[in-house]
Design a protein around this motif. Structure first.
Motif, PDB file in Angstrom:
ATOM      1  N   PHE A  86      -7.427  24.110  -9.053  1.00  0.00           N
ATOM      2  CA  PHE A  86      -8.113  23.275  -8.061  1.00  0.00           C
ATOM      3  C   PHE A  86      -7.208  22.190  -7.516  1.00  0.00           C
ATOM      4  O   PHE A  86      -7.534  21.501  -6.561  1.00  0.00           O
ATOM      5  N   TYR A 134      -9.736  31.901  -8.017  1.00  0.00           N
ATOM      6  CA  TYR A 134     -10.580  33.040  -8.367  1.00  0.00           C
ATOM      7  C   TYR A 134      -9.795  34.230  -8.914  1.00  0.00           C
ATOM      8  O   TYR A 134     -10.378  35.208  -9.358  1.00  0.00           O
ATOM      9  N   PHE A 161     -16.762  22.350 -16.896  1.00  0.00           N
ATOM     10  CA  PHE A 161     -16.454  21.140 -16.141  1.00  0.00           C
ATOM     11  C   PHE A 161     -17.018  19.898 -16.821  1.00  0.00           C
ATOM     12  O   PHE A 161     -18.075  19.946 -17.451  1.00  0.00           O
ATOM     13  N   PHE A 180     -24.981  25.574 -10.989  1.00  0.00           N
ATOM     14  CA  PHE A 180     -25.504  25.856  -9.653  1.00  0.00           C
ATOM     15  C   PHE A 180     -26.975  25.481  -9.605  1.00  0.00           C
ATOM     16  O   PHE A 180     -27.796  26.090 -10.295  1.00  0.00           O
ATOM     17  N   HIS A 227     -29.340  25.878  -7.483  1.00  0.00           N
ATOM     18  CA  HIS A 227     -30.340  26.788  -6.908  1.00  0.00           C
ATOM     19  C   HIS A 227     -30.507  28.052  -7.744  1.00  0.00           C
ATOM     20  O   HIS A 227     -31.255  28.942  -7.360  1.00  0.00           O
ATOM     21  N   PHE A 273     -23.333  34.666 -13.352  1.00  0.00           N
ATOM     22  CA  PHE A 273     -22.585  34.579 -12.088  1.00  0.00           C
ATOM     23  C   PHE A 273     -21.175  35.184 -12.171  1.00  0.00           C
ATOM     24  O   PHE A 273     -20.797  36.028 -11.364  1.00  0.00           O
ATOM     25  N   MET A 312     -19.575  38.499 -10.271  1.00  0.00           N
ATOM     26  CA  MET A 312     -18.409  38.416  -9.392  1.00  0.00           C
ATOM     27  C   MET A 312     -17.320  39.387  -9.825  1.00  0.00           C
ATOM     28  O   MET A 312     -16.549  39.876  -9.022  1.00  0.00           O
ATOM     29  N   SER A 367     -17.557  20.329  -6.612  1.00  0.00           N
ATOM     30  CA  SER A 367     -17.236  20.996  -7.873  1.00  0.00           C
ATOM     31  C   SER A 367     -18.058  22.274  -8.057  1.00  0.00           C
ATOM     32  O   SER A 367     -17.674  23.153  -8.811  1.00  0.00           O
ATOM     33  N   LEU A 368     -19.196  22.380  -7.338  1.00  0.00           N
ATOM     34  CA  LEU A 368     -19.974  23.619  -7.440  1.00  0.00           C
ATOM     35  C   LEU A 368     -19.184  24.782  -6.854  1.00  0.00           C
ATOM     36  O   LEU A 368     -19.142  25.877  -7.418  1.00  0.00           O
ATOM     37  N   GLN A 393     -16.000  24.868  -6.561  1.00  0.00           N
ATOM     38  CA  GLN A 393     -14.854  25.112  -7.439  1.00  0.00           C
ATOM     39  C   GLN A 393     -15.282  25.913  -8.663  1.00  0.00           C
ATOM     40  O   GLN A 393     -14.568  26.818  -9.101  1.00  0.00           O
ATOM     41  N   ALA A 394     -16.453  25.588  -9.192  1.00  0.00           N
ATOM     42  CA  ALA A 394     -16.948  26.324 -10.359  1.00  0.00           C
ATOM     43  C   ALA A 394     -17.131  27.789 -10.004  1.00  0.00           C
ATOM     44  O   ALA A 394     -16.811  28.683 -10.793  1.00  0.00           O
ATOM     45  N   ALA A 395     -17.636  28.068  -8.806  1.00  0.00           N
ATOM     46  CA  ALA A 395     -17.832  29.462  -8.394  1.00  0.00           C
ATOM     47  C   ALA A 395     -16.483  30.164  -8.267  1.00  0.00           C
ATOM     48  O   ALA A 395     -16.322  31.303  -8.721  1.00  0.00           O
ATOM     49  N   ALA A 396     -15.508  29.470  -7.679  1.00  0.00           N
ATOM     50  CA  ALA A 396     -14.176  30.062  -7.544  1.00  0.00           C
ATOM     51  C   ALA A 396     -13.583  30.309  -8.928  1.00  0.00           C
ATOM     52  O   ALA A 396     -12.939  31.323  -9.174  1.00  0.00           O
ATOM     53  N   ASP A 397     -13.858  29.391  -9.840  1.00  0.00           N
ATOM     54  CA  ASP A 397     -13.377  29.536 -11.211  1.00  0.00           C
ATOM     55  C   ASP A 397     -13.973  30.787 -11.855  1.00  0.00           C
ATOM     56  O   ASP A 397     -13.369  31.416 -12.698  1.00  0.00           O
ATOM     57  N   LEU A 398     -15.205  31.131 -11.434  1.00  0.00           N
ATOM     58  CA  LEU A 398     -15.892  32.304 -11.976  1.00  0.00           C
ATOM     59  C   LEU A 398     -15.646  33.518 -11.083  1.00  0.00           C
ATOM     60  O   LEU A 398     -16.524  34.351 -10.886  1.00  0.00           O
ATOM     61  N   TYR A 399     -14.476  33.593 -10.499  1.00  0.00           N
ATOM     62  CA  TYR A 399     -13.976  34.779  -9.807  1.00  0.00           C
ATOM     63  C   TYR A 399     -14.635  35.076  -8.473  1.00  0.00           C
ATOM     64  O   TYR A 399     -14.558  36.196  -7.980  1.00  0.00           O
ATOM     65  N   ALA A 400     -15.329  34.109  -7.872  1.00  0.00           N
ATOM     66  CA  ALA A 400     -15.914  34.349  -6.555  1.00  0.00           C
ATOM     67  C   ALA A 400     -14.857  34.120  -5.478  1.00  0.00           C
ATOM     68  O   ALA A 400     -14.210  33.084  -5.452  1.00  0.00           O
ATOM     69  N   THR A 401     -14.694  35.114  -4.594  1.00  0.00           N
ATOM     70  CA  THR A 401     -13.752  34.963  -3.484  1.00  0.00           C
ATOM     71  C   THR A 401     -14.311  33.917  -2.514  1.00  0.00           C
ATOM     72  O   THR A 401     -15.505  33.625  -2.552  1.00  0.00           O
ATOM     73  N   PRO A 402     -13.484  33.362  -1.635  1.00  0.00           N
ATOM     74  CA  PRO A 402     -13.991  32.322  -0.733  1.00  0.00           C
ATOM     75  C   PRO A 402     -15.239  32.751   0.035  1.00  0.00           C
ATOM     76  O   PRO A 402     -16.173  31.957   0.209  1.00  0.00           O
ATOM     77  N   LYS A 407     -17.525  34.959  -0.952  1.00  0.00           N
ATOM     78  CA  LYS A 407     -18.656  34.992  -1.897  1.00  0.00           C
ATOM     79  C   LYS A 407     -19.098  33.579  -2.242  1.00  0.00           C
ATOM     80  O   LYS A 407     -20.287  33.309  -2.433  1.00  0.00           O
ATOM     81  N   ARG A 432     -22.927  32.782  -1.734  1.00  0.00           N
ATOM     82  CA  ARG A 432     -23.750  32.604  -2.922  1.00  0.00           C
ATOM     83  C   ARG A 432     -23.998  31.139  -3.283  1.00  0.00           C
ATOM     84  O   ARG A 432     -24.990  30.810  -3.925  1.00  0.00           O
ATOM     85  N   ILE A 433     -23.083  30.261  -2.920  1.00  0.00           N
ATOM     86  CA  ILE A 433     -23.198  28.869  -3.363  1.00  0.00           C
ATOM     87  C   ILE A 433     -23.416  27.908  -2.191  1.00  0.00           C
ATOM     88  O   ILE A 433     -24.370  27.138  -2.170  1.00  0.00           O
TER      89      ILE A 433
END
Ligand code: ATP
Ligand code: MG
Lengths: 379, 266
Positions: A76, A97, A105, A111, A113, A122, A126, B167-168, B170-179, B181, B185-186
């Motif tokens: 990040f 990713y 964190f 998330f 929602h 999640f 992915m 950070s949400l 970033q957390a999604a990207a950390d969990l392998y979500a492409t930009p 996605k 999704r987020i």
């Protein structure tokens, strides 16, 4: 596992050869400067080798750059200089990713929602895992963090400690090779915290996942880690296993930050290997441990842990002084002694039922510790 | 010690406040009241009736203009909201770059340039295209409305994006979500109240526009507001009041919905 290595020496993987422990993450001269007036040096040329299957802790006071280092490993934050590799692969080229690391964190970042279960699934979704496998892993993870009954809750409807557990489960679910944890236990109450510490340690040993754990709680660091890096103001001050960090602090900051320490002014007379002969302010000489590098002669500081010293009659002590406060703690008693040279000294003695209170406030007493117990610090 | 400053305790506060509210709302109240007048005057009350609502409802020109207004507003709202989402993402989710302030100013240009200037500019520009292509359809109005609706859609969407926790993502990207996605999704699920609010604001602004429409429209392309303007030039009947009252009702509904959407957290 105990690692004897104190400094951050590189242990190279020799292909085909028999190998000790491979390096999971190698941090080389990593530097991060945030622009601003004046610029903030959040991390100054840090070098660490984190080994496979290791529980590695970053320990240091608030603002010392722990989160910054973690965020650079996760992707990040981009370093100003330096290199970062994982199993020999350059991490800096990969977007977050694509990095096989997961993060818990500091702010949870759940998330809002999605439900608890959806949060945990999640990462698996992915990764394109099959539905059945996802469901099974999510169930396992929820059982692990004891959140099964709350699977369908919205994350805004659970307590801070529960959120932290969900964040942990969410990061563990994809079974990353390296898990980054940024103060994951800080919001938990004492009991739950102790439980989770054991649980985390067990989990780390069972899964073989490398943990990079951030905390500013020294006790947590000492009890859980294989190795600890003590940081201050963006710099890594010492790397070693908990015993080394506690018994052989490399410098005053480390000795002061980890546990309680008495600092005595002293004079270094000579060193032989790691043993030094020093003269205390009382004029008495005693052997002490010194850093390998061979400290310079002259004025030094000697660190002595309160529990390594004892209190006795004035004539028998290495140092003499007047007993001040005597604080009873149940398991032990703390004796605060005002030494003749003006420094304060605390002696912590275990209480025994057969012992009678020998000294009371105002008495002249002597402080004693065994040869080789004190640590000579570079100032 | 004097009490903390409180504007409502100043001399004349009440008088000024009441005057403002009267000036703001009395005309609207009168407009609504006279839309129910049974006589033909907009100033002399003769009794209650629904006759002007019926008359407006049955007026072919009003019907046509209403349908046209709605078509334009729907398209303009959809197009401007899409542009606004992209613009808001570009101005909040990228690294700071040189000229960001200029980009921001350009997106909000319709708020700052006098409407009449935009209107004349569009008139001339579209006239050239009309000559070149021969096309005279509704698209000109739709494009014009889309353009000036963008800042209205952009502002609430940008506000929402800025308020969202980075950070949400970033957390999604950390969990392998492409930009992509991460966005699907987020970001998007949390952004929708902002998007809806922006779209509704754009819709109301488009529905209401007179100046730019008056300049850009071809013959026979009256929207509801320009039709009413045309009517006022000839004979004024409470039919105009009736149409205005309905438009007023729609706007109020949208503004309330807009406020409610703005309050939705998470
Ligand atoms: N985005 C940023 N811009 C500027 N300075 C920053 C930024 N993020 C962190 N810093 C600064 O960098 C230094 C290190 O911050 P960091 O978050 O790594 O500390 P930390 O060790 O994690 O502290 P804590 O224990 O309080 O979480 C701090 O002085 C902080 O103020
Ligand atoms: Mg931190």
């Amino acid at each position: 596992m105990v690692f004897a290595q104190v400094s951050g020496d590189v242990e190279k993987t020799i292909t085909g050869g028999t190998l000790k422990v491979a390096t999971a993450i190698s941090v080389r001269n990593l530097r991060k400067v945030y622009p601003g007036q004046p610029p903030v040096v959040a991390l100054a040329d840090a070098s660490i080798d984190i080994k496979d299957n290791e529980f590695f802790t970053l320990l240091g006071p608030s603002g010392c750059g722990k989160t910054t280092l973690l965020r650079m490993i996760a992707g990040f934050e981009h370093p100003t200089a330096g290199s970062l590799t994982m199993h020999g692969e350059n991490l800096l080229e990969l977007p977050p990713y694509k990095r096989p690391v997961n993060t818990v964190f500091q702010s949870y970042a759940l998330f809002p929602h999605l439900t608890v279960a959806q949060n945990i699934s999640f990462g698996l979704e992915m990764l394109g895992k099959p539905k059945a496998e996802i469901r099974q892993t999510v169930d396992e993870m929820m059982a692990l963090v004891k959140m099964t009954e709350m699977a369908d809750r919205q994350t805004g409807q659970i307590s801070g400690g529960q959120q932290q557990r969900v964040a942990l489960a969410r990061a563990l679910a994809p079974k990353p090779r390296v898990l980054l944890l940024d103060e994951p236990l800080s919001a938990l109450d004492f009991k739950l915290r102790k439980d989770m510490q054991l649980e985390l340690k067990r989990l780390q040993m069972e899964t073989g996942i490398t943990f990079v754990f951030v905390t500013h709680d020294q006790e947590e660091a000492l009890t859980m880690s294989d190795r600890i890096a003590v940081m201050n103001a963006g710099e890594i001050r010492q790397i070693g296993n908990p015993r080394q960090i506690y018994d052989q602090p490399a410098e005053r900051f480390v000795a002061d930050f980890i546990g309680d320490t008495n600092f005595l002014p002293a004079e270094l007379i000579e060193t032989a290997g790691q043993t030094a002969t020093i003269r205390l302010s009382s004029g008495k000489q005693i052997a002490a441990r010194a850093a390998e590098s061979g400290s310079q002669k002259g004025k030094v500081t000697l660190a002595v842990r309160p529990e390594h010293a004892s209190i006795g009659p004035e004539a028998e002590g290495l140092l003499a002084g007047t007993l001040g406060e005597v604080v009873y703690f149940g398991t032990d008693t703390h004796y605060h002694v005002a030494l003749e040279d003006g420094t304060g000294f605390v002696v912590r003695q275990q209480n025994r039922p057969d012992a009678t209170a020998q000294f009371s406030s105002g008495d002249r007493v002597g402080v004693h510790f065994a040869p080789g117990i004190g640590q000579v610090l570079k100032d | 010690m004097s009490k903390a400053f409180n504007v409502s305790r100043q001399n004349g506060f009440t008088t000024i406040a009441i005057t403002c509210f009267v000036l703001l709302y009395l005309p609207i109240i009168l407009l609504v009241v006279y839309s129910f007048n049974s006589g033909t005057s907009v100033a002399i009350w003769e009794g209650f009736s629904w006759r002007w609502y019926q008359s407006a409802w049955q007026n072919d020109q009003v019907q046509e203009a209403t349908v046209r207004s709605l078509i334009i507003a729907l398209w303009a709202s959809a197009i401007s909201t899409t542009c606004a989402v992209l613009a808001a993402l570009a101005t909040t989710r990228t690294r700071k770059f040189k000229g960001q302030a200029a980009v921001f100013a350009m997106i909000n240009q319709p708020l700052m340039v006098p409407e009449i200037v935009t209107a004349v500019a569009l008139l001339i520009f579209f006239a050239m295209i009309k000559v070149a292509t021969g096309y005279t359809g509704l698209a000109y109005l739709i494009v014009a409305h889309s353009a000036f609706c963008i800042p209205f859609a952009y502002l609430p969407i940008r506000a929402r994006l800025q308020g969202m926790d980075l950070s949400l993502e970033q957390a999604a990207a950390d969990l392998y979500a492409t930009p992509f996605k991460v966005f699907r999704r987020i970001t998007l699920p949390q952004l929708w109240p902002g998007i809806l609010a922006g779209a509704m604001l754009a819709f109301v602004i488009s529905l209401d526009d007179v100046v730019i429409t008056e300049f850009v429209k071809s013959a026979g392309q009256d929207t509801l507001p320009t039709y009413m303007l045309g009517q006022l030039r000839r004979v004024v009947t409470p039919e105009v009041n009736a149409i205005s009252t309905v438009l007023f009702g729609i706007s109020v509904t949208f503004v309330i919905a807009f406020t409610v959407l703005g309050k939705i957290k998470n």
